[in-house]
Motif scaffolding. Structure first.
Motif, mmCIF file in Angstrom:
data_model
loop_
_atom_site.group_PDB
_atom_site.id
_atom_site.type_symbol
_atom_site.label_atom_id
_atom_site.label_comp_id
_atom_site.label_asym_id
_atom_site.label_seq_id
_atom_site.Cartn_x
_atom_site.Cartn_y
_atom_site.Cartn_z
ATOM 1 N N ASP A 116 0.837 -1.212 0.000
ATOM 2 C CA ASP A 116 0.000 0.000 0.000
ATOM 3 C C ASP A 116 0.868 1.256 0.000
ATOM 4 O OD1 ASP A 116 -1.775 2.129 0.754
ATOM 5 O OD2 ASP A 116 -3.176 0.596 1.450
ATOM 6 N N LYS A 172 1.149 6.132 6.675
ATOM 7 C CA LYS A 172 0.114 7.078 7.128
ATOM 8 C C LYS A 172 -1.113 6.336 7.654
ATOM 9 C CE LYS A 172 0.398 10.908 5.405
ATOM 10 N NZ LYS A 172 0.656 11.820 4.285
ATOM 11 N N LYS A 173 -1.504 5.288 6.940
ATOM 12 C CA LYS A 173 -2.691 4.531 7.357
ATOM 13 C C LYS A 173 -2.472 3.857 8.707
ATOM 14 C CE LYS A 173 -4.879 3.553 2.929
ATOM 15 N NZ LYS A 173 -5.182 2.528 1.936
ATOM 16 N N GLU A 190 -0.661 4.927 11.125
ATOM 17 C CA GLU A 190 -0.822 5.961 12.160
ATOM 18 C C GLU A 190 -2.302 6.226 12.433
ATOM 19 O OE1 GLU A 190 1.176 9.636 11.231
ATOM 20 O OE2 GLU A 190 3.005 8.539 10.721
ATOM 21 N N LEU A 191 -3.060 6.340 11.354
ATOM 22 C CA LEU A 191 -4.498 6.625 11.506
ATOM 23 C C LEU A 191 -5.210 5.480 12.241
ATOM 24 C CD1 LEU A 191 -5.228 8.108 7.958
ATOM 25 C CD2 LEU A 191 -5.329 9.347 10.116
ATOM 26 N N MET A 192 -4.855 4.245 11.865
ATOM 27 C CA MET A 192 -5.478 3.087 12.515
ATOM 28 C C MET A 192 -5.152 3.086 14.009
ATOM 29 S SD MET A 192 -7.201 1.553 10.253
ATOM 30 C CE MET A 192 -7.419 3.077 9.395
ATOM 31 N N SER A 193 -3.907 3.425 14.299
ATOM 32 C CA SER A 193 -3.479 3.436 15.698
ATOM 33 C C SER A 193 -4.270 4.493 16.483
ATOM 34 C CB SER A 193 -1.973 3.713 15.729
ATOM 35 O OG SER A 193 -1.595 4.081 17.010
#
Lengths: 360, 257
Positions: free
Chosen positions: B234, B239-240, B242-245
């Protein structure tokens, strides 16, 4: 799943060895949509009906009805619309009145129904992400979680406009406008989780248009009999802003006699109430953004939610942005009804296994 | 290979769900992309072959292909088992429904029969008594006429009284015998009705259980066997993550305090 102890008569819970089903849910005032990793996508009107008495229960052969079916049988039902202005009609007070308790139960039943509609298998793990409004209270969120936990193995909540942007992989410098029935939510994304200052919510949305259209009909069509549900259906059929592509001709009873009315102007007047607050919100979020990225943000405005289906809304916003912000580009997402649930599904898919485990 | 293709088609058909153009329109879908069954099958085949070709060689490829086929067959069998179970439950439900209908019909017939018998019994007794009374009176009158008018002027009344005493005694005995017979019959009918009622309740209960079982839809399988997560390839993986976390942390705080 729930921790309720099993009675000896209850069959043992099936082994969850078949796979993992991800569910994304958009819990809205007007509609609740689900997208699942088994390919199912369903939407149900956020209305719940319970039989009024023993006779109607016997006739309907059900304890609870949802969506269009509940609406059709509403004369035999006690109807609940458990969400208002994007949040549960539930105060979270210890001493809730009977009506608040009934609304809470209706919300829980609606969430269970939405999960059932996604056709989960008993032998699959079910992980669900629910998009809910940013301003939902703590108690409100707890109520949603509690309702969902009865049907899934692990559940998370996320902001609705964030889910829309994530689903489209627009993670940076994008402004999402999610127009629901109760609220319109604006959220700017800049590569991290949006904070309170990145989000705006106001209650000029689908329901406000219905009320405005109803007032216009009252003014322009004396004696025309209607319900707010009929007004909503007219808006969904003819709603537009800008140039009319067809005349909005509707038939309404006057003293029991079907009479035809031209609602084109009324429709135009009612629908355009959305534009000003939206453009005001865009203005606020753009002007408070990093100046280097303001142009990029203006040109990446996403329109989502059922309200974005109004014809000409994107052009009307672009026109107003040109006057107030010197220009901008508005893009209506391909499937406004499923934008939130598709995004929530993508978040569920991308969430690591140990996070799900920790929330079981 | 042809069998495999057919199985794949069946699997795609079973996993698909039907909808109408009108219902899609109501959901806001204006345009749809149509992909034919053969094309789907061809795409799956090509993807599998390409993947195997690029990632595996020789024995490994064969082993993976065998394992995949075995897994596919296992899934198909599991699906067939579920279908069989579902059809057995449906048959059970139909049988139970027929049984309930039959029991209801029997019960209604028995109740009607009992009511009829009780009414007939009462009417028969009344008619019989009237007839007997008339015959006795006529016979006594004939006897009196043959006796002439001289010595005993009150003889007729006395004879009738005498005869009626005898007859009443006889009637009582007959009535007792008849009542005993009728009671036995009523008892029988009542027992049968009770039995039918019990049987009806039992069958209705069973029907309810079968209906509940039938309502448990086996559902549609997810396309994932395991938890996924962000793919390694991906472009926005960092970045994803971090967002998921951040989403997870907010939910952990909300759910576990």
């Amino acid at each position: 799943m729930t921790d309720t102890p099993q009675t000896p008569d209850e069959p043992a819970a099936p082994e969850k060895d078949h796979g993992v089903l991800y569910i994304g849910m958009d819990l809205g005032t007007s509609r609740t949509s689900v997208s699942a990793s088994n390919g199912v996508r369903e939407t149900v009107h956020s209305m719940v009906g319970y039989p009024k008495d023993v006779v109607s229960r016997k006739l309907l052969k059900r304890d609870v009805l949802f969506g269009t079916e509940a609406l059709e049988k509403r004369l035999s039902l006690k109807m609940y619309k458990p969400l208002e202005k994007g949040v549960l009609k539930y105060t979270g007070d210890a001493e809730m009145d009977a009506e608040a308790k009934a609304n809470l139960k209706a919300a829980q039943d609606l969430i269970s129904e939405a999960i059932r509609l996604s056709k989960p298998r008993q032998d699959e793990l079910i992980y669900c992400v629910i998009g809910c409004p940013a301003e939902a209270s703590m108690k409100n969120r707890e109520a949603i979680l509690e309702a969902a936990r009865a049907s899934v193995d692990s559940v998370m909540l996320c902001s609705e406009p964030f889910a829309v942007a994530y689903g489209l992989e627009w993670l940076e410098d994008v402004l999402v406008i999610d127009i629901g029935a109760g609220t319109t939510d604006l959220c700017r994304m800049h590569g991290t989780m949006p904070e309170d200052t990145d989000q705006l919510t106001f209650d000029v949305a689908g329901d406000a248009i219905d009320a405005a259209l109803d007032a216009e009909i009252e003014k322009q069509c004396p004696g025309a009999q209607r319900t707010i549900q009929m007004v909503k259906e007219m808006k969904e059929r003819f709603g537009f802003i800008g140039d009319a592509s067809e005349r909005a001709m509707v038939t309404l009873p006057v003293n029991g006699k079907p009479t035809e009315f031209d609602l084109t102007d009324a429709m135009q007047n009612a629908c355009k109430i959305l534009v000003d607050p939206i453009v005001g919100g865009i203005h606020e979020l753009v002007s408070s953004f990093d100046p280097e990225f303001q142009d990029k943000l203006k040109n990446r405005v996403l329109l989502a939610g059922g309200g974005s289906l109004l014809k000409g809304l994107d052009s009307a916003i672009e026109k107003a942005m040109k006057e107030r912000l010197g220009g901008g580009k508005v893009i209506r997402i391909e499937e406004p009804i499923y934008g939130g649930s598709n995004g929530a599904l993508k978040i569920a898919h991308d969430m690591p296994a140990d996070y799900w485990e920790q929330l079981k | 290979m042809a069998g495999f293709k057919e199985s794949l088609k069946d699997a795609v058909r079973q996993m698909a769900f039907r909808t109408s153009v009108d219902s899609l329109k109501k959901k806001g879908v204006q345009n749809v992309n149509v992909l034919g069954m053969d094309r789907i099958v061809a795409l799956v085949e090509t993807a599998v072959h390409k993947s195997l070709k690029s990632k595996l060689v020789g024995m490994e490829r064969e082993a993976v292909a065998d394992a995949t086929k075995a897994e596919f067959v296992r899934l198909m069998r599991s699906n067939e088992d579920l279908q069989r179970e579902k059809s057995a439950i449906e048959k059970q439900k139909e049988r139970a429904e027929e049984e309930v209908d039959q029991l209801r019909r029997d019960l209604s017939t028995q109740e009607q029969e009992l009511q009829l018998r009780l009414e007939e019994g009462a009417a028969e007794v009344a008619a019989q008594y009237e007839g007997e009374n008339a015959v006795i009176a006529q016979k006594v009158a004939e006897v009196m006429r043959s006796l002439g008018s001289t010595p005993m002027a009150n003889a007729e009344g006395k004879v009738i009284e005498l005869v009626m005493d005898i007859v009443t005694g006889e009637r009582k005995a007959t009535e007792e015998a008849r009542a005993a017979l009728r009671d036995r019959e009523v008892d029988n009918l009542q027992r049968r009705i009770k039995k039918l009622n019990d049987s009806l309740a039992l069958t209705e209960n069973r029907l309810q259980q079968v209906s509940a079982m039938k309502n448990i839809d086996e559902g549609i399988s997810s396309i994932y066997r395991e938890v996924q997560g962000i793919g390694q390839g991906d472009a926005h993986a960092g970045k994803k993550k971090e967002l998921m976390s951040e989403i997870f942390k907010a939910n952990l705080k909300l759910q576990k305090g």
